[in-house]
Design an enzyme around this catalytic site. Structure first.
Site: not given
Length: 409
Positions: A36, A39-40, A116
């Site tokens: 994740h 991905e950012h 998040e």
């Protein structure tokens, strides 16, 4: 490198996706959340573009550029007018092949991911589903939250990021999918032009499947008005021949406002506002979970009623009317869901990831139609076995009444 495409000549749009066969399942526990994180970071600059220039490139043609991380894959996608397909290819290839992972961006994006994680912690409905899988698949990466934890994300280094990226972002582990107003030959030529420099390699194995852990897990959290409940069990995997039967059973149980759970627990008794069942299906494992939010003093009654519906599924054949309604819903939602280029692109990519072939829509509809009421009862007898059922509770109360509740079905 796998390249798959579908022509939708009635559209003016094209959706292009680069799907990498790694997700949170692929991560060692000490760097959980790195998929994740990467991905950012891929949007934060390449060797030829800054983060701002990436954003300007897609905005200049009125397109969309985004990404997501799941437990078994990561997807990067663009949606543009058909005439801008070469730009979409060039932009996505740059992002997934030439990231620079700037230290300053890693520091900034780490803080974004912390927010998040905080957001999930502040959302009981999301948090309880994470808690359920964490306990249900205890010690297995499929049970971990996709974002990782603050502790693991805090310790991820630039070296960790680069090593993980090079291990998974290669030709043998990537699927390129396109759908819209395209020509197959054009897609293949563009893929060859922009992705031919990808390093070779074989797909990385997924690792062993998880083992289901039944039991009760109660977490107290202050300032909650409701008690949030999750009753979960096993289900067939996404690659199982029983997957269509499973989708039908799930819809009948708690998939909509006409479902048994909604009608019997909300509409007839008024015990909940929100109640539904959901499936989490992966390559070699699956989970069916029921979520409900209710007043603390009604929680035990809601659990008993859900267990009663599990038992009814095991004992009685679903009615012909229920089965027809479920089939019509599943077939209708599938067909309606595939009307856009982006959903069709995702459908193509996931079929190649999980089945290494493309199923025609007619094949899927026929498989749904073949499911019988007896098939559903047989599956229910496997799935709703008491030895698999796990109860997760999130409440401001201590949940003593739920500790002693019988879970027999």
């Amino acid at each position: 490198l796998v390249v798959v495409s579908e022509v939708m000549s009635h559209l003016r749009s094209v959706s292009l996706g680069v799907w990498v066969k790694c997700g949170s399942r692929s991560e060692p526990p000490e760097i959980a959340g790195i998929s994740h994180f990467i991905e950012h970071l891929l949007f934060k600059g390449t060797r030829s573009r800054s983060a701002a220039e990436i954003a300007e490139a897609i905005d200049s043609v009125g397109g969309q550029l985004d990404a997501f991380t799941e437990k078994e894959f990561v997807g990067f996608y663009a949606r543009v007018l058909d005439e801008h397909l070469p730009l979409a290819f060039e932009l996505l290839s740059d992002i997934v092949q030439n990231p620079t992972f700037p230290e300053v961006e890693m520091k900034r994006e780490r803080e974004v991911i912390f927010e998040e994680i905080n957001m999930v912690e502040d959302s009981p409905q999301d948090l309880i589903l994470d808690l359920h899988l964490e306990n249900f698949w205890k010690g297995h990466p499929l049970g971990r939250p996709i974002s990782g934890t603050k502790q693991t994300v805090r310790t991820i280094t630039r070296k960790d990021v680069r090593n993980f990226f090079h291990k998974y972002y290669h030709a043998g582990n990537i699927v390129i999918a396109a759908a819209g107003n395209i020509k197959h030959s054009q897609v293949h030529k563009l893929a060859e032009r922009y992705f031919s420099d990808l390093n070779g390699g074989n797909a990385v194995p997924a690792g062993p499947p998880p083992r289901a852990c039944a039991g009760r897990h109660i977490r107290q959290k202050s300032h909650l008005e409701q008690t949030h409940l999750c009753l979960g069990t096993i289900s067939p995997s996404v690659t199982s021949e029983q997957r269509y039967c499973c989708h039908l059973m799930n819809h009948i149980l708690g998939g909509g406002v006409s479902s048994r759970l909604f009608q019997n627990i909300r509409e007839k008794r008024g015990l909940v506002y929100s109640i539904y069942s959901m499936l989490s299906l992966y390559r070699d494992a699956g989970s069916l979970a029921v979520y409900a939010g209710t007043a603390p003093e009604k929680a035990a009654q809601v659990v008993n009623l859900v267990l009663k519906e599990f038992k009814r599924m095991r004992q009685d054949l679903v009615s012909a009317e229920e089965l027809k309604r479920a089939k019509d819903y599943v077939k209708g939602s599938l067909m309606l869901g595939l009307e856009s280029s982006s959903s069709r692109m995702a459908h193509l990519a996931q079929q190649m990831i999980y089945y290494e072939r493309l199923y025609k829509l007619e094949e899927i509809l026929e498989a749904v139609e073949r499911v019988t009421a007896r098939d559903i009862r047989d599956l229910a007898n496997t799935v709703f076995d008491s030895s698999y059922i796990a109860l997760t509770v999130l409440s401001s109360k201590d949940g003593v009444d739920l500790q002693n509740i019988s879970m027999d079905v």
